[in-house]
Design a protein around this motif. Structure first.
Motif, PDB file in Angstrom:
ATOM      1  N   THR A 194       2.150   0.014 -12.203  1.00  0.00           N
ATOM      2  CA  THR A 194       2.153  -0.630 -10.890  1.00  0.00           C
ATOM      3  C   THR A 194       1.705   0.317  -9.778  1.00  0.00           C
ATOM      4  OG1 THR A 194       4.505  -0.088 -10.749  1.00  0.00           O
ATOM      5  CG2 THR A 194       3.956  -2.324 -11.375  1.00  0.00           C
TER       6      THR A 194
ATOM      7  N   ILE B 160       3.305   2.979  -8.708  1.00  0.00           N
ATOM      8  CA  ILE B 160       4.407   3.644  -8.006  1.00  0.00           C
ATOM      9  C   ILE B 160       4.383   5.134  -8.325  1.00  0.00           C
ATOM     10  CG2 ILE B 160       6.930   3.850  -7.930  1.00  0.00           C
ATOM     11  CD1 ILE B 160       6.954   0.756  -8.393  1.00  0.00           C
TER      12      ILE B 160
ATOM     13  N   ARG C  88      -4.186   1.213  -3.943  1.00  0.00           N
ATOM     14  CA  ARG C  88      -2.875   0.594  -3.901  1.00  0.00           C
ATOM     15  C   ARG C  88      -2.881  -0.792  -3.231  1.00  0.00           C
ATOM     16  NH1 ARG C  88       1.437   0.108  -0.781  1.00  0.00           N
ATOM     17  NH2 ARG C  88       0.528   1.018   1.090  1.00  0.00           N
ATOM     18  N   ILE C  89      -3.472  -0.862  -2.050  1.00  0.00           N
ATOM     19  CA  ILE C  89      -3.361  -2.104  -1.278  1.00  0.00           C
ATOM     20  C   ILE C  89      -4.148  -3.241  -1.916  1.00  0.00           C
ATOM     21  CG2 ILE C  89      -3.926  -3.160   0.960  1.00  0.00           C
ATOM     22  CD1 ILE C  89      -2.535  -0.918   2.280  1.00  0.00           C
TER      23      ILE C  89
ATOM     24  N   ALA D 214      -2.236  -4.423  -4.806  1.00  0.00           N
ATOM     25  CA  ALA D 214      -0.983  -5.106  -4.468  1.00  0.00           C
ATOM     26  C   ALA D 214      -1.149  -6.622  -4.399  1.00  0.00           C
ATOM     27  CB  ALA D 214      -0.442  -4.578  -3.137  1.00  0.00           C
ATOM     28  N   HIS D 215      -2.345  -7.093  -4.017  1.00  0.00           N
ATOM     29  CA  HIS D 215      -2.556  -8.537  -3.914  1.00  0.00           C
ATOM     30  C   HIS D 215      -2.564  -9.219  -5.270  1.00  0.00           C
ATOM     31  CE1 HIS D 215      -3.221  -8.847   0.346  1.00  0.00           C
ATOM     32  NE2 HIS D 215      -3.927  -7.732   0.289  1.00  0.00           N
ATOM     33  N   ASP D 216      -2.883  -8.456  -6.303  1.00  0.00           N
ATOM     34  CA  ASP D 216      -3.041  -9.072  -7.624  1.00  0.00           C
ATOM     35  C   ASP D 216      -1.818  -8.919  -8.506  1.00  0.00           C
ATOM     36  OD1 ASP D 216      -5.603 -10.022  -7.204  1.00  0.00           O
ATOM     37  OD2 ASP D 216      -6.488  -8.058  -7.630  1.00  0.00           O
ATOM     38  N   ILE D 217      -0.861  -8.101  -8.079  1.00  0.00           N
ATOM     39  CA  ILE D 217       0.294  -7.886  -8.951  1.00  0.00           C
ATOM     40  C   ILE D 217       1.588  -8.373  -8.305  1.00  0.00           C
ATOM     41  CG2 ILE D 217      -0.791  -5.883 -10.037  1.00  0.00           C
ATOM     42  CD1 ILE D 217       1.327  -4.168  -8.449  1.00  0.00           C
TER      43      ILE D 217
ATOM     44  N   VAL E 126       5.857  -7.727  -8.853  1.00  0.00           N
ATOM     45  CA  VAL E 126       6.748  -6.788  -9.532  1.00  0.00           C
ATOM     46  C   VAL E 126       8.205  -7.177  -9.295  1.00  0.00           C
ATOM     47  CG1 VAL E 126       7.318  -4.356  -9.847  1.00  0.00           C
ATOM     48  CG2 VAL E 126       5.064  -4.988  -8.980  1.00  0.00           C
TER      49      VAL E 126
ATOM     50  N   LEU F 203       7.220 -11.592   3.523  1.00  0.00           N
ATOM     51  CA  LEU F 203       6.275 -11.338   2.430  1.00  0.00           C
ATOM     52  C   LEU F 203       5.066 -12.260   2.532  1.00  0.00           C
ATOM     53  CD1 LEU F 203       8.803 -10.764  -0.457  1.00  0.00           C
ATOM     54  CD2 LEU F 203       7.290  -9.071   0.561  1.00  0.00           C
TER      55      LEU F 203
ATOM     56  N   MET G 282       2.887 -10.678   4.919  1.00  0.00           N
ATOM     57  CA  MET G 282       2.358  -9.411   4.423  1.00  0.00           C
ATOM     58  C   MET G 282       1.212  -9.661   3.440  1.00  0.00           C
ATOM     59  SD  MET G 282       4.472  -6.178   2.941  1.00  0.00           S
ATOM     60  CE  MET G 282       5.890  -6.342   3.978  1.00  0.00           C
ATOM     61  N   TYR G 283       1.387 -10.698   2.595  1.00  0.00           N
ATOM     62  CA  TYR G 283       0.359 -10.995   1.595  1.00  0.00           C
ATOM     63  C   TYR G 283      -0.717 -11.942   2.140  1.00  0.00           C
ATOM     64  CZ  TYR G 283       3.125  -8.786  -2.089  1.00  0.00           C
ATOM     65  OH  TYR G 283       3.808  -7.890  -2.863  1.00  0.00           O
TER      66      TYR G 283
ATOM     67  N   ILE H 219      -5.628 -11.630   5.736  1.00  0.00           N
ATOM     68  CA  ILE H 219      -5.619 -10.179   5.647  1.00  0.00           C
ATOM     69  C   ILE H 219      -6.806  -9.619   4.891  1.00  0.00           C
ATOM     70  CG2 ILE H 219      -3.165  -9.899   5.942  1.00  0.00           C
ATOM     71  CD1 ILE H 219      -2.984  -9.649   2.968  1.00  0.00           C
ATOM     72  N   ARG H 220      -7.512 -10.493   4.170  1.00  0.00           N
ATOM     73  CA  ARG H 220      -8.672  -9.944   3.471  1.00  0.00           C
ATOM     74  C   ARG H 220      -9.814  -9.692   4.442  1.00  0.00           C
ATOM     75  NH1 ARG H 220      -7.831 -10.249  -2.577  1.00  0.00           N
ATOM     76  NH2 ARG H 220      -5.941 -11.462  -2.711  1.00  0.00           N
TER      77      ARG H 220
ATOM     78  N   HIS I 210      -3.471  -5.766  10.626  1.00  0.00           N
ATOM     79  CA  HIS I 210      -2.517  -6.310   9.657  1.00  0.00           C
ATOM     80  C   HIS I 210      -1.239  -5.493   9.642  1.00  0.00           C
ATOM     81  CE1 HIS I 210      -0.923  -6.588   5.417  1.00  0.00           C
ATOM     82  NE2 HIS I 210      -0.769  -7.799   5.877  1.00  0.00           N
TER      83      HIS I 210
ATOM     84  N   VAL J 209       2.552  -6.732  10.468  1.00  0.00           N
ATOM     85  CA  VAL J 209       3.677  -6.558   9.548  1.00  0.00           C
ATOM     86  C   VAL J 209       4.830  -5.859  10.271  1.00  0.00           C
ATOM     87  CG1 VAL J 209       4.463  -5.284   7.492  1.00  0.00           C
ATOM     88  CG2 VAL J 209       2.302  -6.539   7.439  1.00  0.00           C
TER      89      VAL J 209
ATOM     90  N   ILE K 194       5.742   0.359  -2.319  1.00  0.00           N
ATOM     91  CA  ILE K 194       4.440   0.834  -2.796  1.00  0.00           C
ATOM     92  C   ILE K 194       3.653  -0.329  -3.406  1.00  0.00           C
ATOM     93  CG2 ILE K 194       3.320   2.365  -4.503  1.00  0.00           C
ATOM     94  CD1 ILE K 194       5.535   4.357  -4.029  1.00  0.00           C
ATOM     95  N   THR K 195       4.367  -1.325  -3.911  1.00  0.00           N
ATOM     96  CA  THR K 195       3.653  -2.421  -4.579  1.00  0.00           C
ATOM     97  C   THR K 195       3.242  -3.530  -3.609  1.00  0.00           C
ATOM     98  OG1 THR K 195       5.624  -3.722  -5.104  1.00  0.00           O
ATOM     99  CG2 THR K 195       5.022  -2.005  -6.672  1.00  0.00           C
TER     100      THR K 195
ATOM    101  N   PRO L 228       1.144  -4.947  -0.060  1.00  0.00           N
ATOM    102  CA  PRO L 228      -0.117  -4.611   0.619  1.00  0.00           C
ATOM    103  C   PRO L 228       0.035  -4.257   2.094  1.00  0.00           C
ATOM    104  CG  PRO L 228       0.084  -6.966   0.429  1.00  0.00           C
ATOM    105  CD  PRO L 228       1.312  -6.395  -0.206  1.00  0.00           C
TER     106      PRO L 228
END
Lengths: 332, 274
Positions: A71, A73, A92-93, A96-99, A101, A122, A125-126, B8-9, B16, B20, B112-113, B115
């Motif tokens: 992931t 981390i 990372r960023i 992050a859109h595709d995973i 956790v 969230l 954020m996404y 955000i893309r 962004h 947040v 960390i996981t 965006p």
């Protein structure tokens, strides 16, 4: 093309090598010594889109460390990880859109906020659209019963509610690759059932899943492929059915006879089965190789000659196989 | 309720991240309603502390007419400036104080996981409630000092720019100091406390009272001087307008330094429980 690919992935941690007690601690202050500890040792793993993979192993085998490497981390000491072609640590960023956790032992909910607020944070954020958000929340409510505790503060939730809310958090952006690290830990049977049904649905919808668990029912009900890791290395990687076919080669008939059962005498009489005494004196078990005899043959043979009062069939469970894999009795 | 969602893309990463940040802080402000007693206790303790500081200055100036050439109202201006930026820092990025405990407990993992920049997610996890009292009192002292020192209203835009720079420097330094806990494994941010201590005890006075070495370090090494002392010197015409370049440059430099520290910290992060 695999959705996830890890090549000779290793992670070593440096741990302070302190002597015991206060004296050791003092000595460590002056003379620092460290030991290297290899948590993950040159793992190769490749997952195709839509696969559901169980990642199992005894405590301390390196499961969580692998998930953290996959992931992004943690940064690998050696080797590479690619998720949809990206390095999860340096990209990372985008990754992050595709995973999605979930770490069962920890929550990602904002502790002092209502569940709904966490999900909304969230969502933004996404960058999930309002329509998608509504549709997903509705679905989570239907499958996980989220609605009943949406307004509750995260810190007031029961463990089962928390886990369901965390699952919703992990999936709110409809990730393609989902990692679940012990998603059923500490849950009661009914919540577990609900969660497993939800995960099966997720897999049926085409989401790629990597799941770690100590509960083998999670694995058998949700996953098709199993990867067994021990001491940082992969001990088995293949379809669960194949693991069974490969390692579960015997079956057994448990018999309760009218009088006392003598396993040794029976072994002389039926030398092609393996005999062992049961718990009670009238109980005895015949083990046979399933490639040599059909169950009907064995049953016909034994019932005709021994006329048992009762009998039952048993075959080693996946649990037995994995226990033997952990113990190092089986090798790939 | 129609809410706008940034795509955000396509949106810039900075926009962004700011979004947040804003949403997380607003959510926490709303959650303060959950603990009204907590809020009032903390906010009034912040205010009380500032009232004590104010009383100290009032008593001091009842006995002396100037400290290193600074009069009563100018001192209030300085302390008001410091309290405003310090209080706002506690409002906006109090979450950095929990870097230590988050590192130990492995709570950086999820962040960390996701965006968005990790530090944005960490800094916005808490709102320092004592700051509401501090900011109120700080503003009062600043305005009272401004009027008493007879500063021109024409200087207000300059003051706002200087306050903004001071705030950025303070937030960046606080973040860098607390990020030291990526390496020093402990829940208490010792370096954060040192920074607060410096601000509350050393920087409350004109740097002129200190030896040259302290002045140089506090201005150019840890550029705290640019976060309060230099700006107030500019406002009170002790320094020429050329010095206006200083605070923005110091702000940019501290942000860059903080970013480096946080980045290195995240690289060394090894989570908890393997």
């Amino acid at each position: 093309m695999p959705i996830l690919e890890a090549r000779s992935l290793s992670k070593r941690f440096r741990r302070p090598d302190k002597g015991s007690g206060f004296k050791g601690a003092l000595k460590h202050l002056v003379q620092r010594k460290y030991k290297n500890f290899t948590a993950v040792d040159a793992i190769d793993l490749s997952i195709e889109p839509g696969e559901s993979v169980a990642y199992v192993g005894p405590n301390g085998a390196g499961k969580s460390t692998t998930v953290k490497l996959l992931t992004g981390i943690l940064q690998p000491t050696e080797g590479t990880v690619r998720v949809m072609g990206r390095d999860p640590h340096t990209e990372r960023i985008a990754n992050a859109h595709d995973i999605g956790v979930l770490f069962g032992q920890r929550t990602q909910l904002w502790w002092d906020l209502p569940v709904e607020e966490s999900l909304k944070l969230l969502k933004h954020m996404y960058g999930v659209s309002e329509a998608d958000y509504k549709a997903r929340i509705e679905r989570f409510d239907e499958l996980l019963g989220l609605g009943e505790f949406m307004p509750a503060l995260a810190r007031t939730l029961s463990l089962g509610q928390r886990m369901r809310a965390d699952l919703a958090c992990a999936l709110i952006h409809d990730p393609k690759m989902v990692y679940l690290d012990e998603p059923t830990i500490g849950l009661d049977i009914s919540v577990k059932d609900r969660l497993r049904a939800f995960l099966r649905q997720l897999v049926d919808d085409g989401t790629t899943l990597l799941l770690t668990s100590h509960d083998l029912a999670d694995i058998e009900e949700v996953c098709e492929r199993i990867v067994v890791i021990d001491e940082g290395r992969i001990a088995y990687d293949g379809p669960i059915e194949q693991l069974k076919a490969h390692y579960i080669t015997t079956k057994a008939v448990n018999l309760i006879l009218d009088g006392p059962a003598d396993a040794e005498a029976l072994a002389e009489k039926f030398p092609h089965y393996e005999w062992s005494a049961g718990e009670a004196s009238s109980e005895v078990t015949a083990t046979y190789e399933s490639s040599r005899f059909t169950t009907a043959e064995v049953l016909g043979d034994l019932t005709a000659q021994l006329a048992p009062r009762d009998l039952s069939l048993s075959e080693p469970s996946i649990e037995d196989v994995i226990r033997r894999l952990y113990a190092g009795e089986l090798t790939k | 309720m129609a809410e706008t969602t940034i795509d955000i893309r396509t949106a810039s990463p900075v926009r962004h991240a700011a979004e947040v940040y804003r949403r997380s802080l607003v959510a926490h402000l709303r959650s303060i309603v959950e603990y009204p007693a907590d809020f009032w206790v903390m906010a009034s303790s912040g205010a009380l502390w500032q009232i004590l500081q104010f009383a100290f200055i009032a008593i001091l100036f009842a006995n002396v007419s100037a400290v290193a050439g600074w009069g009563y109202h100018e001192m209030l201006l300085l302390i008001g400036f410091l309290t405003l930026t310090g209080g706002t820092t506690a409002m906006l990025c109090d979450g950095v104080w929990s870097i230590g405990s988050m590192v130990i407990k492995g709570e950086i993992d999820y962040r960390i996981t996701r965006p968005a920049p990790v530090i944005v997610q960490v800094a916005s996890t808490h709102v320092g409630m004592q700051a509401f009292g501090e900011v109120t009192l700080g503003a009062a002292m600043f305005v009272y000092g401004w009027i008493g020192a007879g500063l021109s209203p024409a200087l207000i835009p300059v003051a706002l720019l200087l306050l903004a720079c001071g705030l950025v420097i303070e937030m960046a330094l606080m973040t860098a100091m607390c990020a030291v806990n990526f390496w020093v494994k402990g829940t208490a941010s010792i370096f954060g406390f040192i920074l607060v201590d410096l601000q509350e005890n050393v920087m409350r006075f004109p740097l002129g009272i200190y030896p040259a070495a302290v002045r140089v370090v506090a201005t150019f090494v840890v550029p705290l001087g640019f976060a309060s002392f230099v700006p107030v010197q500019i406002l009170t015409s002790r320094l020429s307008a050329w010095w206006l370049i200083g605070p923005p440059v110091a702000a940019a430099a501290t942000v860059a330094a903080a970013a480096l520290v946080v980045r290195a910290g995240l690289r060394s992060y090894d989570s908890a429980g393997h």
